[in-house]
Design an enzyme around this catalytic site. Structure first.
Site, PDB file in Angstrom:
ATOM      1  N   GLY A  12      77.278  61.223  96.744  1.00  0.00           N
ATOM      2  CA  GLY A  12      77.883  61.688  97.985  1.00  0.00           C
ATOM      3  C   GLY A  12      77.263  61.076  99.224  1.00  0.00           C
ATOM      4  N   ARG A  99      70.059  79.612 102.302  1.00  0.00           N
ATOM      5  CA  ARG A  99      69.372  79.518 103.608  1.00  0.00           C
ATOM      6  C   ARG A  99      68.932  80.857 104.166  1.00  0.00           C
ATOM      7  NH1 ARG A  99      73.705  75.411 106.096  1.00  0.00           N
ATOM      8  NH2 ARG A  99      73.004  73.547 104.982  1.00  0.00           N
ATOM      9  N   CYS A 130      72.912  70.768 109.561  1.00  0.00           N
ATOM     10  CA  CYS A 130      72.597  69.612 110.411  1.00  0.00           C
ATOM     11  C   CYS A 130      72.612  69.950 111.904  1.00  0.00           C
ATOM     12  CB  CYS A 130      73.567  68.469 110.131  1.00  0.00           C
ATOM     13  SG  CYS A 130      75.275  69.002 109.954  1.00  0.00           S
ATOM     14  N   GLY A 161      79.801  64.440 108.479  1.00  0.00           N
ATOM     15  CA  GLY A 161      79.316  65.782 108.124  1.00  0.00           C
ATOM     16  C   GLY A 161      80.172  66.419 107.054  1.00  0.00           C
ATOM     17  N   ARG A 237      84.850  69.040 115.806  1.00  0.00           N
ATOM     18  CA  ARG A 237      84.859  67.766 115.062  1.00  0.00           C
ATOM     19  C   ARG A 237      85.451  66.682 115.951  1.00  0.00           C
ATOM     20  NH1 ARG A 237      81.983  67.288 110.738  1.00  0.00           N
ATOM     21  NH2 ARG A 237      83.040  68.996 109.695  1.00  0.00           N
ATOM     22  N   HIS A 244      75.762  63.478 115.177  1.00  0.00           N
ATOM     23  CA  HIS A 244      76.266  64.678 115.849  1.00  0.00           C
ATOM     24  C   HIS A 244      75.650  64.738 117.257  1.00  0.00           C
ATOM     25  CE1 HIS A 244      77.985  65.851 112.145  1.00  0.00           C
ATOM     26  NE2 HIS A 244      77.373  66.986 111.911  1.00  0.00           N
TER      27      HIS A 244
HETATM   28  P1  NAP Z   1      80.363  64.369  99.444  1.00  0.00           P
HETATM   29  O1  NAP Z   1      80.217  63.043 100.069  1.00  0.00           O
HETATM   30  O2  NAP Z   1      81.716  64.911  99.183  1.00  0.00           O
HETATM   31  O3  NAP Z   1      79.524  64.368  98.070  1.00  0.00           O
HETATM   32  C1  NAP Z   1      79.507  65.476  97.199  1.00  0.00           C
HETATM   33  C2  NAP Z   1      78.527  65.207  96.074  1.00  0.00           C
HETATM   34  O4  NAP Z   1      78.439  66.385  95.257  1.00  0.00           O
HETATM   35  C3  NAP Z   1      78.975  64.086  95.159  1.00  0.00           C
HETATM   36  O5  NAP Z   1      77.849  63.412  94.654  1.00  0.00           O
HETATM   37  C4  NAP Z   1      79.674  64.843  94.028  1.00  0.00           C
HETATM   38  O6  NAP Z   1      79.694  64.150  92.818  1.00  0.00           O
HETATM   39  C5  NAP Z   1      78.742  66.025  93.906  1.00  0.00           C
HETATM   40  N1  NAP Z   1      79.394  67.133  93.218  1.00  0.00           N
HETATM   41  C6  NAP Z   1      80.514  67.773  93.607  1.00  0.00           C
HETATM   42  N2  NAP Z   1      80.832  68.720  92.695  1.00  0.00           N
HETATM   43  C7  NAP Z   1      79.884  68.666  91.734  1.00  0.00           C
HETATM   44  C8  NAP Z   1      79.658  69.377  90.531  1.00  0.00           C
HETATM   45  N3  NAP Z   1      80.473  70.357  90.123  1.00  0.00           N
HETATM   46  N4  NAP Z   1      78.575  69.068  89.787  1.00  0.00           N
HETATM   47  C9  NAP Z   1      77.751  68.090  90.168  1.00  0.00           C
HETATM   48  N5  NAP Z   1      77.915  67.365  91.302  1.00  0.00           N
HETATM   49  C10 NAP Z   1      78.970  67.651  92.076  1.00  0.00           C
HETATM   50  O7  NAP Z   1      79.623  65.496 100.305  1.00  0.00           O
HETATM   51  P2  NAP Z   1      78.304  65.391 101.219  1.00  0.00           P
HETATM   52  O8  NAP Z   1      78.690  65.146 102.611  1.00  0.00           O
HETATM   53  O9  NAP Z   1      77.311  64.486 100.569  1.00  0.00           O
HETATM   54  O10 NAP Z   1      77.810  66.896 101.184  1.00  0.00           O
HETATM   55  C11 NAP Z   1      77.461  67.538  99.987  1.00  0.00           C
HETATM   56  C12 NAP Z   1      76.939  68.920 100.331  1.00  0.00           C
HETATM   57  O11 NAP Z   1      75.724  68.793 101.070  1.00  0.00           O
HETATM   58  C13 NAP Z   1      77.866  69.747 101.226  1.00  0.00           C
HETATM   59  O12 NAP Z   1      78.819  70.450 100.474  1.00  0.00           O
HETATM   60  C14 NAP Z   1      76.902  70.655 101.922  1.00  0.00           C
HETATM   61  O13 NAP Z   1      76.655  71.810 101.157  1.00  0.00           O
HETATM   62  C15 NAP Z   1      75.647  69.812 102.034  1.00  0.00           C
HETATM   63  N6  NAP Z   1      75.536  69.211 103.360  1.00  0.00           N
HETATM   64  C16 NAP Z   1      74.621  69.710 104.192  1.00  0.00           C
HETATM   65  C17 NAP Z   1      74.494  69.192 105.448  1.00  0.00           C
HETATM   66  C18 NAP Z   1      73.546  69.805 106.393  1.00  0.00           C
HETATM   67  O14 NAP Z   1      74.020  70.237 107.376  1.00  0.00           O
HETATM   68  N7  NAP Z   1      72.255  69.803 106.137  1.00  0.00           N
HETATM   69  C19 NAP Z   1      75.264  68.153 105.898  1.00  0.00           C
HETATM   70  C20 NAP Z   1      76.203  67.646 105.045  1.00  0.00           C
HETATM   71  C21 NAP Z   1      76.319  68.183 103.769  1.00  0.00           C
HETATM   72  P3  NAP Z   1      80.999  63.362  92.301  1.00  0.00           P
HETATM   73  O15 NAP Z   1      80.956  62.018  92.966  1.00  0.00           O
HETATM   74  O16 NAP Z   1      80.770  63.277  90.835  1.00  0.00           O
HETATM   75  O17 NAP Z   1      82.193  64.169  92.689  1.00  0.00           O
HETATM   76  O1  3JN Z   2      80.570  69.533 108.922  1.00  0.00           O
HETATM   77  C1  3JN Z   2      79.430  69.168 109.227  1.00  0.00           C
HETATM   78  O2  3JN Z   2      79.225  68.371 110.151  1.00  0.00           O
HETATM   79  C2  3JN Z   2      78.264  69.692 108.481  1.00  0.00           C
HETATM   80  C3  3JN Z   2      78.710  70.342 107.229  1.00  0.00           C
HETATM   81  C4  3JN Z   2      77.892  70.975 106.433  1.00  0.00           C
HETATM   82  C5  3JN Z   2      78.393  71.649 105.254  1.00  0.00           C
HETATM   83  C6  3JN Z   2      79.587  71.223 104.666  1.00  0.00           C
HETATM   84  C7  3JN Z   2      80.096  71.887 103.555  1.00  0.00           C
HETATM   85  C8  3JN Z   2      79.421  72.962 103.030  1.00  0.00           C
HETATM   86  C9  3JN Z   2      77.690  72.711 104.710  1.00  0.00           C
HETATM   87  C10 3JN Z   2      76.375  73.118 105.287  1.00  0.00           C
HETATM   88  O3  3JN Z   2      75.441  72.349 105.148  1.00  0.00           O
HETATM   89  O4  3JN Z   2      76.270  74.193 105.868  1.00  0.00           O
HETATM   90  C11 3JN Z   2      78.241  73.374 103.608  1.00  0.00           C
HETATM   91  C12 3JN Z   2      77.536  74.544 103.006  1.00  0.00           C
HETATM   92  O5  3JN Z   2      76.622  74.305 102.220  1.00  0.00           O
HETATM   93  O6  3JN Z   2      77.921  75.681 103.300  1.00  0.00           O
END
Ligand code: NAP
Ligand code: 3JN
Length: 347
Positions: A12, A99, A130, A161, A237, A244
């Site tokens: 991801g 969290r 983030c 994001g 967004r 951001h």
């Molecule tokens: P993304 O680009 O859509 O990537 C999602 C990742 O999760 C991919 O590697 C996907 O694998 C994997 N995945 C999805 N379903 C799965 C499952 N059932 N089992 C194992 N792996 C699975 O999303 P992203 O932007 O990297 O964000 C991922 C998550 O990180 C978000 O949902 C959020 O909770 C968190 N996040 C946090 C912040 C923050 O604010 N700190 C920012 C962005 C994201 P595949 O390629 O195999 O589908």
């Molecule tokens: O949208 C953004 O810019 C940040 C998104 C973060 C996000 C996206 C999907 C699920 C989160 C997060 O980190 O809070 C989640 C989640 O884990 O709830």
């Protein structure tokens, strides 16, 4: 000393940056396991000059792992973090799943690494959202000096994001609009994002705020250990690929000046002040991309408050780095530096 590291969500947007950040910062990863769903099993990513293959996560994936960085969504963390912790890994979780749990520390290393000194009750550490990370990273030195009472923030959040598919959707829509087409997909966002601005991130709650906005309220209070701080956020967004931005109005208990704020910010770890409006210098998401600091500028006295206790400012950071991957790797680095990782560690 070297460690066995797992990255869940490795294919991801955040996971790929976690792998790159581990390499860039020289984290001592003797072994790296790239994990995702069966959809991307077999994909390869380069780490330390070698191709590593992504595998579908199983319980055995966490056997012998010292630290596991999770970014595969909240449901995946709920399912797999307890399994990884039970196998002995420390999980640094980048989702909202844990969290707000009382027994899970919520950490920005420059701000509150001290909460990691205590024993981890569940073997899980949470990375904040983030938008919270960059805001609180910048406000912490001001809170220490002047004590925050209230924050009113509007965010300008880039499409990265929302993951890799959201980036593709914005780019594809932009190309379609420029080609004069109007029959394109809107799957990742509720409306067209190209050439538009959407005041809607995550789902709406009963009080009219979105979940993303309420994360900023609740996470701020937990990280600063200040349940009385009032926060109102509007999360928006914008059609920016990465980085951001936030317009922040902050009111303090004590009088504050922009000069003193700049001085405190410039001395704080990880903060870079870019505030020279005479030369049109202020933080911009385009120039924050692939950079580690949180950038702060447009610092000015709030003219609507004659008491002199509030400031306005503009805060920008790379949401995939300080807002996600970098913060997680910094937590792992802190644990390693304190002897809290590995078989002989006192966790
Ligand atoms: P993304 O680009 O859509 O990537 C999602 C990742 O999760 C991919 O590697 C996907 O694998 C994997 N995945 C999805 N379903 C799965 C499952 N059932 N089992 C194992 N792996 C699975 O999303 P992203 O932007 O990297 O964000 C991922 C998550 O990180 C978000 O949902 C959020 O909770 C968190 N996040 C946090 C912040 C923050 O604010 N700190 C920012 C962005 C994201 P595949 O390629 O195999 O589908
Ligand atoms: O949208 C953004 O810019 C940040 C998104 C973060 C996000 C996206 C999907 C699920 C989160 C997060 O980190 O809070 C989640 C989640 O884990 O709830």
């Amino acid at each position: 000393m070297s460690y066995t590291v797992a990255v869940l969500g490795a294919s991801g947007a955040v996971g790929q940056e976690m792998v790159a950040t581990l390499e860039r910062r020289g984290f001592p990863a003797g072994e790296l396991r790239l994990l995702a769903s069966p959809r991307s099993a077999g994909r390869t990513l380069r780490f330390q000059g070698r191709l590593h293959t992504v595998t579908a996560v199983t319980p055995e994936s966490f056997e012998g792992v010292d630290v596991a960085l999770f970014s595969a969504g909240g449901g995946v963390s709920q399912e797999w973090a307890p399994i990884a912790a039970e196998k002995g890994a420390i999980v640094v979780d980048n989702t909202s799943a844990f969290r707000m749990a009382d027994d899970v520390p919520l950490v920005i290393p420059e701000v509150n690494a001290h909460v990691l000194e205590q024993k981890l009750a569940r073997g899980i550490i949470a990375n904040p959202n983030c938008s919270t990370i960059q805001m609180i990273h910048a406000l912490k030195p001001l809170h220490d000096a002047f004590t925050i009472k209230r924050i009113v923030v509007a965010t300008y959040q880039s499409v990265s994001g929302k993951g890799t598919r959201a980036i593709d959707e914005m780019l594809d829509q932009s190309a379609a609009v420029l080609a004069g087409e109007d029959d394109f997909e809107c799957e990742q966002f509720p409306h067209q994002i190209a050439f538009n601005v959407l005041p809607h991130i995550d789902s709406f709650t009963e009080n009219g705020y979105t979940k993303e906005e309420l994360k900023m309220v609740n996470e701020t209070r937990k990280i600063l250990e200040a349940p009385g701080i009032m926060v109102s956020a509007t999360c928006v967004r914008v059609p920016v690929t990465r980085g951001h931005s936030e317009a922040v109005n902050v009111e303090f208990e004590k009088k504050v000046t922009p000069e003193k704020a700049r001085e405190l910010l410039a001395a704080f770890p990880g903060i870079v002040v870019v505030d020279d409006v005479a030369n049109n210098h202020y933080p911009l998401p385009l120039y924050a991309e692939n950079r580690e600091p949180t950038f702060v500028g447009r610092i000015r006295q709030d003219i609507s408050n004659p008491q002199g206790t509030s400031l306005d400012m503009w805060i920008v950071s790379d949401n995939l780095w300080k807002g996600a991957a970098l913060n997680a790797v910094q937590i792992a680095e802190w644990l390693a530096s304190k002897g809290k990782l590995g078989k002989s560690a006192a966790k």
